[in-house]
Design an enzyme around this catalytic site. Structure first.
Site, PDB file in Angstrom:
ATOM      1  N   GLY A  15       0.820  -1.211   0.000  1.00  0.00           N
ATOM      2  CA  GLY A  15       0.000   0.000   0.000  1.00  0.00           C
ATOM      3  C   GLY A  15       0.852   1.258   0.000  1.00  0.00           C
ATOM      4  O   GLY A  15       0.553   2.231  -0.705  1.00  0.00           O
ATOM      5  N   HIS A 236       4.629 -22.136   7.527  1.00  0.00           N
ATOM      6  CA  HIS A 236       6.067 -21.897   7.722  1.00  0.00           C
ATOM      7  C   HIS A 236       6.611 -22.959   8.672  1.00  0.00           C
ATOM      8  O   HIS A 236       6.014 -23.210   9.714  1.00  0.00           O
ATOM      9  CB  HIS A 236       6.289 -20.498   8.298  1.00  0.00           C
ATOM     10  CG  HIS A 236       7.703 -20.020   8.168  1.00  0.00           C
ATOM     11  ND1 HIS A 236       8.745 -20.594   8.857  1.00  0.00           N
ATOM     12  CD2 HIS A 236       8.247 -19.046   7.407  1.00  0.00           C
ATOM     13  CE1 HIS A 236       9.868 -19.974   8.526  1.00  0.00           C
ATOM     14  NE2 HIS A 236       9.598 -19.028   7.659  1.00  0.00           N
ATOM     15  N   ARG A 297       9.450 -23.958   1.843  1.00  0.00           N
ATOM     16  CA  ARG A 297       8.714 -24.105   3.099  1.00  0.00           C
ATOM     17  C   ARG A 297       7.684 -25.235   3.079  1.00  0.00           C
ATOM     18  O   ARG A 297       7.493 -25.910   4.082  1.00  0.00           O
ATOM     19  CB  ARG A 297       8.019 -22.779   3.414  1.00  0.00           C
ATOM     20  CG  ARG A 297       9.031 -21.714   3.740  1.00  0.00           C
ATOM     21  CD  ARG A 297       8.416 -20.354   3.811  1.00  0.00           C
ATOM     22  NE  ARG A 297       9.460 -19.382   4.147  1.00  0.00           N
ATOM     23  CZ  ARG A 297       9.271 -18.077   4.215  1.00  0.00           C
ATOM     24  NH1 ARG A 297       8.076 -17.565   3.969  1.00  0.00           N
ATOM     25  NH2 ARG A 297      10.252 -17.276   4.521  1.00  0.00           N
ATOM     26  N   HIS A 364       1.303 -19.115   7.896  1.00  0.00           N
ATOM     27  CA  HIS A 364       2.155 -17.948   7.724  1.00  0.00           C
ATOM     28  C   HIS A 364       1.705 -16.981   6.635  1.00  0.00           C
ATOM     29  O   HIS A 364       1.782 -15.768   6.800  1.00  0.00           O
ATOM     30  CB  HIS A 364       3.576 -18.442   7.398  1.00  0.00           C
ATOM     31  CG  HIS A 364       4.593 -17.363   7.256  1.00  0.00           C
ATOM     32  ND1 HIS A 364       4.846 -16.451   8.252  1.00  0.00           N
ATOM     33  CD2 HIS A 364       5.422 -17.029   6.225  1.00  0.00           C
ATOM     34  CE1 HIS A 364       5.799 -15.609   7.847  1.00  0.00           C
ATOM     35  NE2 HIS A 364       6.149 -15.931   6.624  1.00  0.00           N
ATOM     36  N   GLU A 402      -0.192  -9.113  -0.333  1.00  0.00           N
ATOM     37  CA  GLU A 402      -0.652 -10.459   0.036  1.00  0.00           C
ATOM     38  C   GLU A 402      -2.147 -10.647  -0.216  1.00  0.00           C
ATOM     39  O   GLU A 402      -2.612 -11.771  -0.358  1.00  0.00           O
ATOM     40  CB  GLU A 402      -0.322 -10.764   1.513  1.00  0.00           C
ATOM     41  CG  GLU A 402      -0.553 -12.235   1.860  1.00  0.00           C
ATOM     42  CD  GLU A 402      -0.204 -12.594   3.300  1.00  0.00           C
ATOM     43  OE1 GLU A 402       0.514 -11.820   3.954  1.00  0.00           O
ATOM     44  OE2 GLU A 402      -0.660 -13.662   3.751  1.00  0.00           O
ATOM     45  N   ARG A 412       5.043 -19.905  -1.898  1.00  0.00           N
ATOM     46  CA  ARG A 412       5.916 -18.744  -2.043  1.00  0.00           C
ATOM     47  C   ARG A 412       7.309 -19.057  -1.508  1.00  0.00           C
ATOM     48  O   ARG A 412       7.441 -19.662  -0.439  1.00  0.00           O
ATOM     49  CB  ARG A 412       5.327 -17.555  -1.279  1.00  0.00           C
ATOM     50  CG  ARG A 412       6.250 -16.339  -1.275  1.00  0.00           C
ATOM     51  CD  ARG A 412       5.604 -15.147  -0.613  1.00  0.00           C
ATOM     52  NE  ARG A 412       5.394 -15.303   0.819  1.00  0.00           N
ATOM     53  CZ  ARG A 412       6.353 -15.263   1.748  1.00  0.00           C
ATOM     54  NH1 ARG A 412       7.612 -15.102   1.409  1.00  0.00           N
ATOM     55  NH2 ARG A 412       6.051 -15.399   3.031  1.00  0.00           N
ATOM     56  N   LEU A 418       8.396  -9.755   0.356  1.00  0.00           N
ATOM     57  CA  LEU A 418       8.731  -8.331   0.415  1.00  0.00           C
ATOM     58  C   LEU A 418       8.901  -7.814  -1.005  1.00  0.00           C
ATOM     59  O   LEU A 418       8.478  -6.714  -1.342  1.00  0.00           O
ATOM     60  CB  LEU A 418      10.008  -8.108   1.231  1.00  0.00           C
ATOM     61  CG  LEU A 418       9.924  -8.472   2.710  1.00  0.00           C
ATOM     62  CD1 LEU A 418      11.176  -8.026   3.445  1.00  0.00           C
ATOM     63  CD2 LEU A 418       8.714  -7.859   3.349  1.00  0.00           C
TER      64      LEU A 418
END
Lengths: 604, 250
Positions: A15, A236, A297, A364, A402, A412, A418
């Site tokens: 955002g 995770h 993961r 996660h 997300e 992912r 990020l």
């Protein structure tokens, strides 16, 4: 046409990046957030951000990053957007560096990079183990600069309720709730951009922040926005338990050399420090010699489940394993992982420098989210001039971060979130500006009745909820939802249990109608706001659960023992849920795999 | 002796104009509980220790791992993040929760910390980049410098230092420790240094650095152990140099 005005909802990385890009184009932004933006969930991101800057002489490249990303996502991500993101990544890291993010440095003063999961390259830039926080602060500072210059107006502690749409169905604004005055208010906007994060609270206690209810996204879905790949929820592998939340122990712990193990002997009563090397099973290194502790993961979480549940080797008989950092020099640990070492010490009272951490898998991240469009170029990148990028199926409604489904496919890779948040904001912001400038009628010129009606609808709803009496407590219902989702819709999925979970959600939705408001105050009434959120959460929980039921294969984070193989012939498809009065109705559409051919995903 | 129940005494207030009142709660103890999980327990059954029905206590929270700064409150009189306040780490007996006192109460344990964010505008706490377009890498920085700066860039704007500072209150002009320390951060950055004087001027007048009474309470309570007083010393030197320069330029 009048000067356009754009609303951004959510003040996390996506955002804020969108806000900066829109303001930079000279377009005023109204920025809404349920918390002061500096307290958004992006602060929790720890390990780093990926970009193939190639500073370690490894011949890394954006193309390899792209391949790792789509392979990591089990080939469910549309390839042109994923590729465009990976090529933009080095520039994004440089930009953040210019904004003053305190990334760790090499001896020569260059940006330092470390290993992360699902890749064999040192590709992750990091600021200690609080990279998300540091990046959020840098963007927060840039937004404050635009705010001081009058281009950004913040509405902090305002909650998104729903859209305002004109007669043709175009999104021309939103209704938001002032969390203090508790009054819904309509705002005009030539484009509305949702950047409202993930739906962690559907699973009760997770690594997510207390604010990640997913209700804003769910509201958009209930008002007609498509929700894509909802069944893909990342577990995770390494978190620590807590009574209020499960705290993440970053993948960077393994990137810096951390090793995962369990005692070879079931129920070994010895302290981990006293168990000799030969009596430890480094099960990830043993099964995946190439990637070792840095398998993606989904793979690591499934292995922990196998070792703990199927083989019964979990520490203390639980779904718990050791994450060992004790062989890494203290100073290096503090410099590179200080943030998480501190969290572990504070919340468990134990010192990871001297004793292995006890960790377990936790919900996660959501790979799924609002469906968003993109415009590809002939050579397999994104056409950045197109207003289609990041627009939902509702004209004028955008989604970034997300809360949308682009980029990650079925799983992912660590440190790609990020990146995708920043990239989505960087691309989505200008797309919304282009869209706003192309409209014949400005939101400012849309009939006032459109906004009055939307506002009144929400005013009536809140007046109705504020009267609500009954024998149920919304927080208890949320807890029951979380338990059921956690038990049945995470690492291992069975159809009968998914069906039972859906029945449970329907039961909770029935009981929600008898949930009392708990608070009569007209001021800062959290329980009233939560009552509204919970109904939306229940709707979204069905999308996740029924999406999982429908997908008869195993891919990425979605694993069904009854259908353990990936089935590209039938399921190399994006799941799309549309809201109907009877709950979600599903269809699916093909994935753009034009750039690399899906192969079997192996890490051994 | 371990607790079997957790007793809480919570200062509540319906709105900014008060009046405050105290309510007591007793909830079952479980291992690993923090203050937040106690508050979560209360909202599932909002009944006081005396058995009276009440509304859930309102508090602010987000990350729950002491990196966002939201859940700051007075726990047994000390300003800290309530997420990191583990029940078993607190002394036996009643746990007291109060809102921070140097900010306006919004409701119950929620206070309005917007003055801190406004102060960040006043001190121009940002790097004035040319734009977000691709201009290549940023300046090279020595790792040792980076480590020093990182300590300051971890400030969560949580308000602990403001609460502990005897010079800061709702009426004084003093900017407070946290926003001033950010000047140290941005002035040390190679790009930020280019307009260091603007930030220094913002803290040279009334309400700025000179209003610091050097009580050093701020460093004591900072949950991130930010070397605030070192920053004030360094900024004292920087402002003096600027003052002399301005004097000579006249």
């Amino acid at each position: 046409m009048a000067q356009p005005r754009i609303a951004v909802v959510g003040g996390g990385l996506a955002g804020l990046m969108a806000t900066i890009r829109i303001a930079e184009a000279g377009v005023p932004v109204d920025l809404f957030s349920i918390v002061p933006v500096k307290r958004s969930h992006s602060v929790c991101a720890q390990g780093g951000i990926n970009g193939a800057v190639n500073v370690k002489g490894e011949d890394d490249s954006p193309e390899i990053h792209f391949y790792d990303t789509v392979k990591g996502g089990d080939f469910l991500a549309h390839q042109p957007p994923a590729r465009a993101m990976c090529y933009a990544a080095p520039g994004i890291i440089y930009l953040l560096d210019r904004m003053g993010v305190m990334f760790n440095r090499t001896a020569e003063g260059f940006l330092d990079f470390r290993r992360f999961g699902g890749t064999l390259y040192n590709r992750t830039a990091f600021a200690g183990a609080t990279t998300g926080q540091q990046m959020l602060y840098a963007l927060d500072e840039q937004v404050r600069r635009h705010e001081a210059a009058g281009l950004v107006t913040k509405y902090e502690q305002w909650e998104y309720l729903g859209m305002a749409r004109d007669g043709a169905g175009r999104c021309v604004g939103l209704v938001a709730l002032d969390q203090r005055r508790m009054t819904p208010r309509a705002f005009r906007a030539d484009a509305v951009m949702l950047a409202t994060g993930g739906p962690g609270l559907l699973f009760g206690r997770t690594t997510n922040s207390a604010i990640n209810s997913g209700s804003a996204t769910a509201s958009a879905y209930l008002e007609g926005a498509w929700y894509a790949n909802g069944e893909f929820i990342q577990i995770h592998p390494t978190a620590i338990p807590g009574e209020d939340k499960l705290r993440l122990m970053s993948e960077s712990a393994r990137g810096e050399g951390g090793r995962v193990w369990v005692p070879r002997r079931k129920g070994d009563p010895r302290r981990p420090q006293d168990i000799p090397e030969a009596e430890r099973s480094y099960f990830l290194e043993e099964k995946y010699p190439r990637y070792g502790n840095l398998v993606p993961r989904d793979v690591a979480s499934r292995e922990i489940h196998r070792v703990c549940v199927e083989e019964g080797l979990g520490v203390d008989g639980k779904m718990m394993v050791y994450l060992d950092l004790t062989h890494i020099p203290r100073a290096e640990l503090d410099r590179k992982l200080g943030g998480i070492i501190e969290i572990y010490e504070k919340f468990t009272g134990e010192d990871p420098h001297t004793a292995p951490m006890k960790i377990f898998p936790a919900v996660h991240y959501s790979m799924g989210g609002l469906w968003v469009d993109y415009e590809r170029t002939a050579d397999g990148f994104l056409d950045l001039a197109s207003p289609k990028n990041h627009m939902t199926n509702i004209p004028g409604l955008y989604a970034v971060g997300e809360c949308e489904y682009q980029y990650h496919g079925a799983n992912r890779l660590g440190a790609n979130s990020l990146l995708s948040c920043i990239y989505a904001g960087q691309v989505g912001g200008p797309a919304a500006v282009t869209w706003a400038r192309n409209q014949k009628t400005a939101a400012a010129d849309v009939a006032a009745s459109v906004f009055e009606e939307s506002e009144q609808r929400w005013t009536r709803r809140f007046a109705e909820l504020a009267q609500r009496g009954g024998d149920e407590n919304a927080y208890v219902l949320a807890e029951e939802l979380g338990q059921s989702m956690l038990e049945n819709v995470t690492i291992v999925r069975h159809n009968d249990r998914l069906q039972a979970t859906d029945a449970k959600i329907l039961e909770l939705a029935g009981r929600w109608k008898r949930a009392a408001v708990l608070d009569q105050s007209p001021w800062a009434n959290g329980p009233l706001s939560f009552l509204n959120q919970l109904e939306k959460m229940l709707a979204l929980a069905r999308v996740v659960t029924l999406g999982a039921l429908r997908r008869e294969e195993s891919r990425g984070s979605h694993y069904k023992p009854a259908a353990p193989k990936r089935d590209d012939a039938r399921w190399l498809r994006t799941t799309i849920a549309t809201s109907s009065p009877d709950g979600p109705s599903f269809h699916d559409e093909p994935v753009d795999t034009s750039l690399v051919t899906p192969v079997e995903r192996k890490y051994d | 002796m371990p607790r079997t129940a957790i007793e809480l005494r919570i200062k509540r207030q319906d709105g900014p104009s008060g009046p405050p009142r105290w309510e007591e709660f007793s909830i079952p103890w479980r291992a690993g509980m923090n203050v937040i999980s106690c508050l979560m327990e209360i909202r599932k059954r909002p009944v006081t220790k005396q058995g009276a029905k009440t509304s859930p206590v309102m508090w602010e929270a987000s990350c729950l791992e002491e990196v966002c700064g939201a859940c700051t409150m007075l726990v047994n009189g000390t300003p800290r993040q309530s997420c990191a306040a583990l029940v078993d780490g607190l002394p036996e007996g009643v746990i007291t929760l109060e809102p921070l006192t140097r900010f306006t109460v919004v409701r119950d344990l929620i206070v309005d910390r917007s003055p801190m964010f406004e102060a960040l505008k006043r001190v121009r706490a940002w790097i004035p980049i040319d734009g977000t377009y691709d201009l290549g890498p940023g300046p090279r920085i020595a790792e040792t410098e980076r480590e020093l700066s990182y300590a300051f860039s971890r400030c969560m704007t949580c308000g602990c230092c403001m609460e502990a500072c005897p010079q800061y209150n709702g009426r004084s002009e003093f900017l407070g420790p946290a926003p001033i320390a950010q000047v140290r951060l941005f002035n040390a950055h190679p790009t930020g240094a280019m307009n260091a004087h603007e930030r220094l001027e913002a803290i040279m007048g009334r309400g700025g650095l000179v209003d610091c009474g050097n009580a050093q309470n701020c460093v004591e309570v900072c949950p991130k152990e930010i070397p605030l007083t070192e920053a004030f010393g360094e900024l004292g030197r920087q402002t003096t140099v600027l003052w002399l320069k301005n004097l000579l330029r006249r």
